[in-house]
Motif scaffolding. Sequence first.
Motif, PDB file in Angstrom:
ATOM      1  N   LEU A  84       0.851  -1.183   0.000  1.00 15.20           N
ATOM      2  CA  LEU A  84       0.000   0.000   0.000  1.00 15.20           C
ATOM      3  C   LEU A  84       0.889   1.235   0.000  1.00 15.20           C
ATOM      4  O   LEU A  84       1.817   1.340   0.810  1.00 15.20           O
ATOM      5  CB  LEU A  84      -0.915  -0.002   1.237  1.00 15.20           C
ATOM      6  CG  LEU A  84      -1.845   1.193   1.424  1.00 15.20           C
ATOM      7  CD1 LEU A  84      -2.880   1.231   0.302  1.00 15.20           C
ATOM      8  CD2 LEU A  84      -2.541   1.104   2.781  1.00 15.20           C
ATOM      9  N   SER A  85       0.626   2.174  -0.909  1.00 15.38           N
ATOM     10  CA  SER A  85       1.422   3.408  -1.005  1.00 15.38           C
ATOM     11  C   SER A  85       0.550   4.604  -0.653  1.00 15.38           C
ATOM     12  O   SER A  85      -0.580   4.726  -1.138  1.00 15.38           O
ATOM     13  CB  SER A  85       1.984   3.576  -2.417  1.00 15.38           C
ATOM     14  OG  SER A  85       2.855   2.506  -2.743  1.00 15.38           O
ATOM     15  N   VAL A  86       1.086   5.507   0.213  1.00 12.77           N
ATOM     16  CA  VAL A  86       0.378   6.721   0.627  1.00 12.77           C
ATOM     17  C   VAL A  86       1.276   7.921   0.355  1.00 12.77           C
ATOM     18  O   VAL A  86       2.489   7.763   0.135  1.00 12.77           O
ATOM     19  CB  VAL A  86       0.015   6.657   2.131  1.00 12.77           C
ATOM     20  CG1 VAL A  86      -0.893   5.465   2.421  1.00 12.77           C
ATOM     21  CG2 VAL A  86       1.271   6.576   2.990  1.00 12.77           C
TER      22      VAL A  86
ATOM     23  N   SER B 161      -2.394   4.056  -3.563  1.00 13.18           N
ATOM     24  CA  SER B 161      -2.293   2.994  -4.572  1.00 13.18           C
ATOM     25  C   SER B 161      -1.983   1.666  -3.900  1.00 13.18           C
ATOM     26  O   SER B 161      -1.354   1.625  -2.840  1.00 13.18           O
ATOM     27  CB  SER B 161      -1.213   3.331  -5.604  1.00 13.18           C
ATOM     28  OG  SER B 161       0.056   3.483  -4.987  1.00 13.18           O
ATOM     29  N   MET B 162      -2.413   0.561  -4.546  1.00 11.84           N
ATOM     30  CA  MET B 162      -2.231  -0.781  -3.997  1.00 11.84           C
ATOM     31  C   MET B 162      -1.454  -1.646  -4.984  1.00 11.84           C
ATOM     32  O   MET B 162      -1.527  -1.448  -6.194  1.00 11.84           O
ATOM     33  CB  MET B 162      -3.597  -1.428  -3.726  1.00 11.84           C
ATOM     34  CG  MET B 162      -4.495  -0.658  -2.793  1.00 11.84           C
ATOM     35  SD  MET B 162      -6.123  -1.457  -2.641  1.00 11.84           S
ATOM     36  CE  MET B 162      -6.763  -1.226  -4.315  1.00 11.84           C
TER      37      MET B 162
ATOM     38  N   VAL C  25      -9.575  -0.440   2.390  1.00 13.02           N
ATOM     39  CA  VAL C  25      -8.553   0.373   3.046  1.00 13.02           C
ATOM     40  C   VAL C  25      -9.228   1.156   4.161  1.00 13.02           C
ATOM     41  O   VAL C  25     -10.319   1.717   3.977  1.00 13.02           O
ATOM     42  CB  VAL C  25      -7.886   1.342   2.052  1.00 13.02           C
ATOM     43  CG1 VAL C  25      -6.951   2.302   2.773  1.00 13.02           C
ATOM     44  CG2 VAL C  25      -7.122   0.565   0.984  1.00 13.02           C
ATOM     45  N   SER C  26      -8.590   1.214   5.316  1.00 10.88           N
ATOM     46  CA  SER C  26      -9.179   1.924   6.453  1.00 10.88           C
ATOM     47  C   SER C  26      -8.096   2.627   7.262  1.00 10.88           C
ATOM     48  O   SER C  26      -6.931   2.211   7.278  1.00 10.88           O
ATOM     49  CB  SER C  26      -9.948   0.951   7.354  1.00 10.88           C
ATOM     50  OG  SER C  26      -9.067  -0.037   7.879  1.00 10.88           O
ATOM     51  N   SER C  27      -8.500   3.728   7.924  1.00 14.43           N
ATOM     52  CA  SER C  27      -7.603   4.478   8.804  1.00 14.43           C
ATOM     53  C   SER C  27      -8.428   5.513   9.555  1.00 14.43           C
ATOM     54  O   SER C  27      -9.414   6.051   9.026  1.00 14.43           O
ATOM     55  CB  SER C  27      -6.501   5.179   8.006  1.00 14.43           C
ATOM     56  OG  SER C  27      -5.734   6.035   8.848  1.00 14.43           O
ATOM     57  N   SER C  28      -8.043   5.798  10.791  1.00 17.63           N
ATOM     58  CA  SER C  28      -8.725   6.837  11.560  1.00 17.63           C
ATOM     59  C   SER C  28      -8.457   8.218  10.997  1.00 17.63           C
ATOM     60  O   SER C  28      -9.138   9.179  11.348  1.00 17.63           O
ATOM     61  CB  SER C  28      -8.276   6.783  13.027  1.00 17.63           C
ATOM     62  OG  SER C  28      -6.877   6.992  13.133  1.00 17.63           O
TER      63      SER C  28
ATOM     64  N   ASP D 255     -11.305   2.622  -9.915  1.00 18.41           N
ATOM     65  CA  ASP D 255     -11.002   1.607 -10.930  1.00 18.41           C
ATOM     66  C   ASP D 255      -9.521   1.254 -10.892  1.00 18.41           C
ATOM     67  O   ASP D 255      -8.662   2.107 -10.641  1.00 18.41           O
ATOM     68  CB  ASP D 255     -11.378   2.129 -12.319  1.00 18.41           C
ATOM     69  CG  ASP D 255     -12.884   2.314 -12.453  1.00 18.41           C
ATOM     70  OD1 ASP D 255     -13.604   1.687 -11.668  1.00 18.41           O
ATOM     71  OD2 ASP D 255     -13.297   3.096 -13.322  1.00 18.41           O
ATOM     72  N   GLY D 256      -9.221   0.030 -11.177  1.00 16.20           N
ATOM     73  CA  GLY D 256      -7.836  -0.409 -11.126  1.00 16.20           C
ATOM     74  C   GLY D 256      -7.436  -0.727  -9.696  1.00 16.20           C
ATOM     75  O   GLY D 256      -8.122  -1.456  -9.001  1.00 16.20           O
TER      76      GLY D 256
END
Length: 274
Positions: A52-54, A68-69, A80-83, A92-93
């Motif tokens: 996982l890229s942030v 992106s994954m 994808v989850s986060s507080s 898409d993709g």
Amino acid sequence: MRKALTISAIALASSMALGGATTAFAADSTASPSPSASASASSTPKPAHAALSVPTSPVKPGDSVTLSMEVPDGSTNLSVSSSALNNVKMTDGRGVSATIADVKDGDYGVSLVGTGPEGQKLQATAQLHVKADSPKPTPAPSTVQLSTDFGRAGDKVVVTVKTSAKDASVKSLAFAGGQVNLKSDGKGTFTGTATVAQDVKSGYYGVDAYAGGKKFDTVKFSTEGKSTPDKKTHVNPHVNPDVKPLKPSDHKTPRGSVNTGQAPVGYVAESTRG
């Protein structure tokens, strides 16, 4: 006797040779995997790679971000989850869009989970750095003050406005020109001098105070205008245009009198006796 021993020795040697061959065969068969064991090992799915890229740079609350994954083709149930994220949407993709939540400064974990093409569990994590803006201080309310709340025509009135705005002024029909622009001292205080209008009438007037072009207050100011005669009670003196002052040459000097142009006090005209 010797012949019997010789036969026994040959028999024993033959037996030992056969026994050794059997043992070696048994060892070889144990080392080879059984068909059932091979089938069991091939049925267990291999671990699948997921990433996982942030954004690497700090983000702030309210920002829209894209993640992106990296997952195997055919993966399902991806989430994808986060507080630190709101409105997370799978695009898409292999992309994710989200909005940074209203959170404090800090690092927040972001988690990716899903199911691989062979049923294996997918999981990846990343760290998202949030840098919240410092809260802006609440400006103090603007205030206006007059050096006096009463004035007569021509009087001077000092006006003081305290505000965080860049400009300040006051407007009133009681002041000459109607508007007075105030000068700043660079520290939030604006001052100026207003002059009570010459034609002001007695009564009460509103003084509107402005800061940054917006009116924030109105104060009351009382005035006393110039006094004017009451037309109903004022009487002009009557002057007869036909009456002219007496010339000195026309003055008559009575006997026993000083020439004043007037008859002496107590003067009585002589009477003729018959």
